[in-house]
Design an enzyme around this catalytic site. Structure first.
Site, PDB file in Angstrom:
ATOM      1  N   ASP A  99       0.855  -1.187   0.000  1.00 27.93           N
ATOM      2  CA  ASP A  99       0.000   0.000   0.000  1.00 27.93           C
ATOM      3  C   ASP A  99       0.890   1.235   0.000  1.00 27.93           C
ATOM      4  O   ASP A  99       1.873   1.296   0.732  1.00 27.93           O
ATOM      5  CB  ASP A  99      -0.926   0.016   1.220  1.00 27.93           C
ATOM      6  CG  ASP A  99      -2.172   0.875   0.979  1.00 27.93           C
ATOM      7  OD1 ASP A  99      -3.286   0.315   1.024  1.00 27.93           O
ATOM      8  OD2 ASP A  99      -2.017   2.096   0.733  1.00 27.93           O
ATOM      9  N   CYS A 145     -15.569   3.479  -4.863  1.00 33.70           N
ATOM     10  CA  CYS A 145     -16.255   3.685  -3.583  1.00 33.70           C
ATOM     11  C   CYS A 145     -16.415   5.181  -3.310  1.00 33.70           C
ATOM     12  O   CYS A 145     -17.417   5.620  -2.747  1.00 33.70           O
ATOM     13  CB  CYS A 145     -15.489   3.038  -2.436  1.00 33.70           C
ATOM     14  SG  CYS A 145     -15.654   1.249  -2.376  1.00 33.70           S
ATOM     15  N   CYS A 154     -18.352  17.553 -10.412  1.00 35.78           N
ATOM     16  CA  CYS A 154     -19.028  16.527  -9.607  1.00 35.78           C
ATOM     17  C   CYS A 154     -18.289  16.474  -8.278  1.00 35.78           C
ATOM     18  O   CYS A 154     -17.889  17.520  -7.764  1.00 35.78           O
ATOM     19  CB  CYS A 154     -19.051  15.181 -10.340  1.00 35.78           C
ATOM     20  SG  CYS A 154     -17.424  14.483 -10.661  1.00 35.78           S
ATOM     21  N   ASN A 164     -11.828   7.299   5.154  1.00 35.00           N
ATOM     22  CA  ASN A 164     -11.524   5.862   5.201  1.00 35.00           C
ATOM     23  C   ASN A 164     -12.042   5.222   6.487  1.00 35.00           C
ATOM     24  O   ASN A 164     -12.290   4.021   6.545  1.00 35.00           O
ATOM     25  CB  ASN A 164     -10.013   5.596   5.170  1.00 35.00           C
ATOM     26  CG  ASN A 164      -9.326   6.104   3.910  1.00 35.00           C
ATOM     27  OD1 ASN A 164      -8.166   6.475   3.965  1.00 35.00           O
ATOM     28  ND2 ASN A 164     -10.017   6.116   2.789  1.00 35.00           N
ATOM     29  N   LEU A 165     -12.169   6.024   7.546  1.00 38.13           N
ATOM     30  CA  LEU A 165     -12.367   5.458   8.892  1.00 38.13           C
ATOM     31  C   LEU A 165     -13.729   4.783   9.050  1.00 38.13           C
ATOM     32  O   LEU A 165     -13.913   3.969   9.945  1.00 38.13           O
ATOM     33  CB  LEU A 165     -12.209   6.552   9.963  1.00 38.13           C
ATOM     34  CG  LEU A 165     -10.845   7.264   9.973  1.00 38.13           C
ATOM     35  CD1 LEU A 165     -10.823   8.355  11.036  1.00 38.13           C
ATOM     36  CD2 LEU A 165      -9.705   6.277  10.218  1.00 38.13           C
TER      37      LEU A 165
END
Ligand SMILES: [Zn+2]
Length: 381
Positions: free
Chosen positions: A61, A188, A339, A69-70
């Protein structure tokens, strides 16, 4: 491979399972796993693998922890925001089980390094969130004859399988020979995801890894599990190996790693920044501040998103209605479309150009970039 007294106590609930036992726990300890991604899927995978006693866990990563993210990436905590995910992951894992050797690969997995990254590991687990990396991981695993434990998530739905042509099953390409057109499947960040969903799918992947390590049970090789959280339904599809598959078929044409960004129709980043269809948030501010420029700004997000955050004076024309409502716009007018992060507005620009619009541009980075660079009073989401 021996277990210390501490390890025997730690793994006692495994040891008393006849299917695991001392021999099985030693097999788990002897197993090394490379987890690609320390995000939503990588979180439960890394934490449960470490807790279960996996001997060596590699983590690939290069990203840093963001507040957004949490909601699902439980490897990371509030205090980790802004830190590299790999380092945050290592600390969390060490806190769960210091016996697990964690190897960090703080780099982007690419066609140049993938084989060297994967080669030392027994099993690869796919916790990626994009198609180029998914095809890259697949092809590298097929070439190296490593099981690839696959999972993916989208909104309320997930899927999982184990790809292992060397064990008689299909690969990811047998299932999806072609990637979707770029922008067709939102990320996501654009599409949203239920926070617990990667927990469920990641735990399915972890279960498969432990079964592979133990050599017990029937694995997901040749089967695809589909999960819908809204209906709370699991379905299963039988998967067959495609004899014509370009990587695992009888006459493979892919014998080394290719350019996966190109394969997925994504322009390299250097070119993307120079996209003639894009303008910056600074350009958008100029257009809003100077009506005499004659540029109209339009928000193509959905009404729910507009309610979370919007820029005063910018009208909404949701992407979902653009095909029906573009006739409300003037094809000779100059437009900037924005957007959330700039993916959908770029698609909208492409669509308007097909309809003969002359001056449509997409605002790079969308309203989130506006919040970061122009007006921090606009919430980022
Ligand atoms: Zn295949």
């Amino acid at each position: 491979m021996e277990l210390s007294n501490d390890e025997i106590r730690r793994y006692s609930r495994h040891l008393i399972l006849p299917e695991v036992g001392l021999a099985g726990q030693k097999k788990i300890k002897a197993t090394s796993v490379l987890c690609i991604g320390a995000g939503g899927l990588g979180s439960p995978i890394a934490m449960y693998l470490a807790a279960a006693g996996i001997g060596k866990l590699g983590i690939v990563d290069f990203d840093t922890v963001d507040y957004s993210n949490l909601q699902r990436q439980i490897l990371h905590s509030d205090a980790d925001v802004g830190r590299p995910k790999a380092q945050s992951a290592k600390e969390t894992i060490h806190g769960i089980n210091p016996n697990c050797e964690v190897v960090l690969h703080e780099t982007r997995i690419t066609s140049e390094n993938a084989l060297d990254l994967i080669r030392p590991y027994d099993i690869v687990v796919d916790g990626t969130d994009n198609f180029p990396t998914r095809y890259l991981a697949n092809d590298a695993c097929v070439l190296l004859r490593k099981p690839n434990v696959y999972g993916s998530i989208f909104r309320f739905e997930g899927q999982a399988s184990v790809f292992a042509p060397h064990l008689g099953g299909p690969c990811y390409r047998c299932l999806y020979p072609e990637p979707p057109p770029p922008g067709m499947v939102p990320s996501c960040a654009e599409g949203g995801v239920l926070g617990v969903l990667p927990g469920i799918v990641g735990c399915i992947q972890t279960t498969e890894i432990l079964k592979l390590a133990l050599g017990k049970g029937s694995s997901l090789v040749g089967r695809l599990v589909l999960f819908n959280a809204l209906d709370m339904k699991f379905r299963e599809l039988k998967l067959r190996r495609d004899p014509e598959c370009p990587v695992c078929g009888e006459h493979p044409t892919i014998k080394e790693l290719i350019d996966y960004e190109q394969f997925c129709g994504i322009a390299p980043e250097a070119e993307a920044t120079a996209d003639p269809d894009e303008v910056t948030v600074q350009d958008m501010k100029q257009a809003l501040d100077n009506p005499a420029l004659g540029i109209k700004v339009i928000d193509v997000r959905e009404p729910d998103e507009y309610e979370i955050a919007h820029i005063d004076g910018v009208p909404l024309l949701p992407m979902s209605q653009l095909r029906q409502r573009f006739t409300e716009l003037d094809p000779n007018q100059q437009y900037y479309l924005h957007c959330k992060v700039g993916e959908r507005s770029l698609q909208a620009v492409g669509f308007l150009k097909q309809q003969g619009f002359k001056y449509a541009k997409s605002v790079k980075g969308g309203i989130n970039a506006w919040s970061e660079e122009i007006d921090s009073n606009v919430p980022r989401y």
